[in-house]
Design a protein around this motif. Sequence first.
Motif, PDB file in Angstrom:
ATOM      1  N   TYR A  25      -9.168  -2.953  -1.802  1.00  0.00           N
ATOM      2  CA  TYR A  25      -7.878  -2.507  -1.301  1.00  0.00           C
ATOM      3  C   TYR A  25      -6.933  -2.408  -2.489  1.00  0.00           C
ATOM      4  O   TYR A  25      -6.965  -3.242  -3.404  1.00  0.00           O
ATOM      5  N   PRO A  26      -6.068  -1.384  -2.532  1.00  0.00           N
ATOM      6  CA  PRO A  26      -5.254  -1.138  -3.724  1.00  0.00           C
ATOM      7  C   PRO A  26      -4.185  -2.206  -3.930  1.00  0.00           C
ATOM      8  O   PRO A  26      -3.677  -2.792  -2.967  1.00  0.00           O
ATOM      9  N   ALA A  27      -3.849  -2.438  -5.188  1.00  0.00           N
ATOM     10  CA  ALA A  27      -2.716  -3.303  -5.501  1.00  0.00           C
ATOM     11  C   ALA A  27      -1.425  -2.626  -5.056  1.00  0.00           C
ATOM     12  O   ALA A  27      -1.337  -1.397  -4.979  1.00  0.00           O
ATOM     13  N   LEU A  28      -0.436  -3.444  -4.741  1.00  0.00           N
ATOM     14  CA  LEU A  28       0.862  -2.898  -4.348  1.00  0.00           C
ATOM     15  C   LEU A  28       1.470  -2.138  -5.512  1.00  0.00           C
ATOM     16  O   LEU A  28       1.506  -2.629  -6.643  1.00  0.00           O
ATOM     17  N   ASP A  29       1.946  -0.945  -5.249  1.00  0.00           N
ATOM     18  CA  ASP A  29       2.550  -0.102  -6.286  1.00  0.00           C
ATOM     19  C   ASP A  29       3.849   0.462  -5.731  1.00  0.00           C
ATOM     20  O   ASP A  29       3.864   1.490  -5.060  1.00  0.00           O
ATOM     21  N   GLY A  30       4.940  -0.244  -5.987  1.00  0.00           N
ATOM     22  CA  GLY A  30       6.229   0.184  -5.478  1.00  0.00           C
ATOM     23  C   GLY A  30       6.760  -0.759  -4.416  1.00  0.00           C
ATOM     24  O   GLY A  30       6.000  -1.478  -3.765  1.00  0.00           O
ATOM     25  N   SER A  31       8.039  -0.777  -4.224  1.00  0.00           N
ATOM     26  CA  SER A  31       8.672  -1.662  -3.248  1.00  0.00           C
ATOM     27  C   SER A  31       8.598  -1.065  -1.854  1.00  0.00           C
ATOM     28  O   SER A  31       8.503   0.151  -1.680  1.00  0.00           O
ATOM     29  N   ILE A 195     -15.238  -9.880   5.678  1.00  0.00           N
ATOM     30  CA  ILE A 195     -15.276  -8.450   5.357  1.00  0.00           C
ATOM     31  C   ILE A 195     -15.025  -7.623   6.611  1.00  0.00           C
ATOM     32  O   ILE A 195     -14.245  -6.660   6.607  1.00  0.00           O
ATOM     33  N   GLY A 196     -15.679  -7.997   7.702  1.00  0.00           N
ATOM     34  CA  GLY A 196     -15.464  -7.280   8.956  1.00  0.00           C
ATOM     35  C   GLY A 196     -14.048  -7.408   9.469  1.00  0.00           C
ATOM     36  O   GLY A 196     -13.461  -6.448   9.983  1.00  0.00           O
ATOM     37  N   LEU A 197     -13.479  -8.593   9.311  1.00  0.00           N
ATOM     38  CA  LEU A 197     -12.103  -8.818   9.744  1.00  0.00           C
ATOM     39  C   LEU A 197     -11.129  -7.965   8.946  1.00  0.00           C
ATOM     40  O   LEU A 197     -10.200  -7.360   9.507  1.00  0.00           O
ATOM     41  N   ALA A 198     -11.324  -7.901   7.631  1.00  0.00           N
ATOM     42  CA  ALA A 198     -10.431  -7.098   6.794  1.00  0.00           C
ATOM     43  C   ALA A 198     -10.508  -5.627   7.171  1.00  0.00           C
ATOM     44  O   ALA A 198      -9.483  -4.938   7.278  1.00  0.00           O
ATOM     45  N   ARG A 199     -11.705  -5.131   7.383  1.00  0.00           N
ATOM     46  CA  ARG A 199     -11.855  -3.733   7.779  1.00  0.00           C
ATOM     47  C   ARG A 199     -11.185  -3.473   9.127  1.00  0.00           C
ATOM     48  O   ARG A 199     -10.541  -2.431   9.326  1.00  0.00           O
ATOM     49  N   THR A 200     -11.335  -4.423  10.044  1.00  0.00           N
ATOM     50  CA  THR A 200     -10.737  -4.260  11.370  1.00  0.00           C
ATOM     51  C   THR A 200      -9.218  -4.267  11.288  1.00  0.00           C
ATOM     52  O   THR A 200      -8.542  -3.483  11.966  1.00  0.00           O
ATOM     53  N   ALA A 201      -8.659  -5.158  10.448  1.00  0.00           N
ATOM     54  CA  ALA A 201      -7.206  -5.213  10.278  1.00  0.00           C
ATOM     55  C   ALA A 201      -6.677  -3.924   9.654  1.00  0.00           C
ATOM     56  O   ALA A 201      -5.641  -3.391  10.076  1.00  0.00           O
ATOM     57  N   ALA A 202      -7.382  -3.415   8.643  1.00  0.00           N
ATOM     58  CA  ALA A 202      -6.947  -2.166   8.004  1.00  0.00           C
ATOM     59  C   ALA A 202      -7.020  -1.006   8.989  1.00  0.00           C
ATOM     60  O   ALA A 202      -6.122  -0.150   9.034  1.00  0.00           O
ATOM     61  N   ALA A 203      -8.079  -0.972   9.805  1.00  0.00           N
ATOM     62  CA  ALA A 203      -8.212   0.100  10.788  1.00  0.00           C
ATOM     63  C   ALA A 203      -7.122   0.043  11.843  1.00  0.00           C
ATOM     64  O   ALA A 203      -6.729   1.076  12.406  1.00  0.00           O
ATOM     65  N   ALA A 204      -6.607  -1.158  12.109  1.00  0.00           N
ATOM     66  CA  ALA A 204      -5.528  -1.316  13.095  1.00  0.00           C
ATOM     67  C   ALA A 204      -4.176  -0.886  12.538  1.00  0.00           C
ATOM     68  O   ALA A 204      -3.208  -0.781  13.300  1.00  0.00           O
ATOM     69  N   GLY A 205      -4.102  -0.665  11.226  1.00  0.00           N
ATOM     70  CA  GLY A 205      -2.859  -0.196  10.627  1.00  0.00           C
ATOM     71  C   GLY A 205      -2.187  -1.157   9.672  1.00  0.00           C
ATOM     72  O   GLY A 205      -1.115  -0.852   9.135  1.00  0.00           O
ATOM     73  N   ALA A 206      -2.787  -2.324   9.430  1.00  0.00           N
ATOM     74  CA  ALA A 206      -2.197  -3.267   8.480  1.00  0.00           C
ATOM     75  C   ALA A 206      -2.386  -2.746   7.058  1.00  0.00           C
ATOM     76  O   ALA A 206      -3.469  -2.270   6.702  1.00  0.00           O
ATOM     77  N   ALA A 207      -1.346  -2.843   6.241  1.00  0.00           N
ATOM     78  CA  ALA A 207      -1.430  -2.477   4.827  1.00  0.00           C
ATOM     79  C   ALA A 207      -1.909  -3.693   4.044  1.00  0.00           C
ATOM     80  O   ALA A 207      -1.234  -4.721   4.022  1.00  0.00           O
ATOM     81  N   ILE A 208      -3.067  -3.589   3.411  1.00  0.00           N
ATOM     82  CA  ILE A 208      -3.669  -4.698   2.669  1.00  0.00           C
ATOM     83  C   ILE A 208      -3.656  -4.356   1.182  1.00  0.00           C
ATOM     84  O   ILE A 208      -4.102  -3.270   0.782  1.00  0.00           O
ATOM     85  N   HIS A 209      -3.165  -5.282   0.373  1.00  0.00           N
ATOM     86  CA  HIS A 209      -3.077  -5.064  -1.067  1.00  0.00           C
ATOM     87  C   HIS A 209      -3.701  -6.252  -1.796  1.00  0.00           C
ATOM     88  O   HIS A 209      -3.199  -7.375  -1.717  1.00  0.00           O
ATOM     89  N   GLU A 210      -4.795  -5.974  -2.506  1.00  0.00           N
ATOM     90  CA  GLU A 210      -5.443  -6.998  -3.333  1.00  0.00           C
ATOM     91  C   GLU A 210      -4.812  -7.012  -4.721  1.00  0.00           C
ATOM     92  O   GLU A 210      -4.043  -6.120  -5.096  1.00  0.00           O
ATOM     93  N   ASN A 211      -5.158  -8.060  -5.498  1.00  0.00           N
ATOM     94  CA  ASN A 211      -4.664  -8.204  -6.867  1.00  0.00           C
ATOM     95  C   ASN A 211      -3.140  -8.052  -6.918  1.00  0.00           C
ATOM     96  O   ASN A 211      -2.586  -7.446  -7.831  1.00  0.00           O
ATOM     97  N   THR A 212      -2.498  -8.649  -5.912  1.00  0.00           N
ATOM     98  CA  THR A 212      -1.040  -8.569  -5.785  1.00  0.00           C
ATOM     99  C   THR A 212      -0.498  -9.969  -5.502  1.00  0.00           C
ATOM    100  O   THR A 212      -0.253 -10.337  -4.347  1.00  0.00           O
TER     101      THR A 212
END
Length: 429
Positions: A25-31, A195-212
């Motif tokens: 998942y991408p790092a946060l880039d911008g406020s 891993i399954g939980l993260a994919r499910t959360a992202a599919a539900a519309g949550a914005a996930i940012h790693e290395n942040t």
Amino acid sequence: MTAWQSPIAPGMSWYQTSAGERPTYPALDGSRATDVAIIGGGYTGLQAAFCLASAGVSVTLIEACRVGDGASGRNGGQLGTGQRWWPEEQEETLGLERSRALFDMAEHAKRYLLDFADKHGIDADYVAGHMSVAHKPGHERDYRANAEIAASRYDYPYLSYMDRKETAERLGSNHYHCGVYDAGTGHIHPLKLLIGLARTAAAAGAAIHENTPATSIAQTGGKTLIETPGGTITASRVLIATNAHIGRLEPVTAAHVMPIRSFIGATAPLDAHPTILAGHESVADSRFVVRYFRKLQNGQLLFGGREAYTADSPRDMSRHIRRQIAEIYPALADVEITHSWGGSVGITLTREPFVREVMPGVMSVGGYSGHGVMLSNYCGKLYADMTLGKATELSYLADLNVPAFPGGTRLRAPLLFLALTWYALRDRF
């Protein structure tokens, strides 16, 4: 550093090599502004993100490293039953009614986890069966009573007392004196679930940012501002779900949730030892510095625990793990350790979860003390329910008296390590 090696968790886990591709998942880039900001990408944070996003709430979750690098993706995989303590132990301080409520909550957590995985098609390799075993003969009376009390006072009929003979037969070892068999729980592959939980959360519309990583948290104008290297997050509500990795971000959580190091190893398949855990159950023993192990379907033994605690990781984790395995299974004194890994576990002084509003609109949830596979998932769901205005069982944990560790910021870590080393020595006698 490879893609699988984490700066916060030494070693390569068996889970990482067996879970398949882990999404990035991408790092946060911008406020940005969001309804709810979540700090921490383990079970608690991701479950909260999924439930909130599914209800149409704007959610931004940040993880300092990669999703799965913390305890949620590297733990022993055991679900257990009840809270960290046996229910009759909690009765002594809380009374039957509150103890029963906490036990029922843990059963709801168990069912929620298994139902969630089934509903969303997450194959977490669930295997039924768990044993709690006594390393001292003086525990026999307590173990007999545990099964009886669970059935008579907690409506939990799945425990059965094991005498020394049955314990030895099920474990394939004479090391333990007796035990309790739990047919109502089991163990999972924790990283597959995550891993399954993260994919499910992202599919539900949550914005996930790693290395942040969150570098600071402050409040102004009725909002909470979270600073990160990639930008500022402004939120109406915040969930701190960092568990052992709070660092200096928020002082109240840091005073109540302490990181300790835990280590796990995986052996080569035990083809020559078919009597060792022939039923593939998980096991946890009665030491304060608990040893926990289970046999995988491919015949490998996963074994966790360590005798002495320090702030750092040992240079050779395999040597420590193999020595403990050999105490229980002498025939495995020279067994090959194919994987060894470690990381930090968040504990509290009472070994009960820490749930508290640490700033207006900022809730901190963690400190599962080695019993978090079920509870962390469920607490994330309960936090979401609370945010949505529903009455939840999260209040049962918020009402617990979980004091801060003594010693202040400079002394509490050395005092804790001394105390745990003392408990490790006590376990030997």
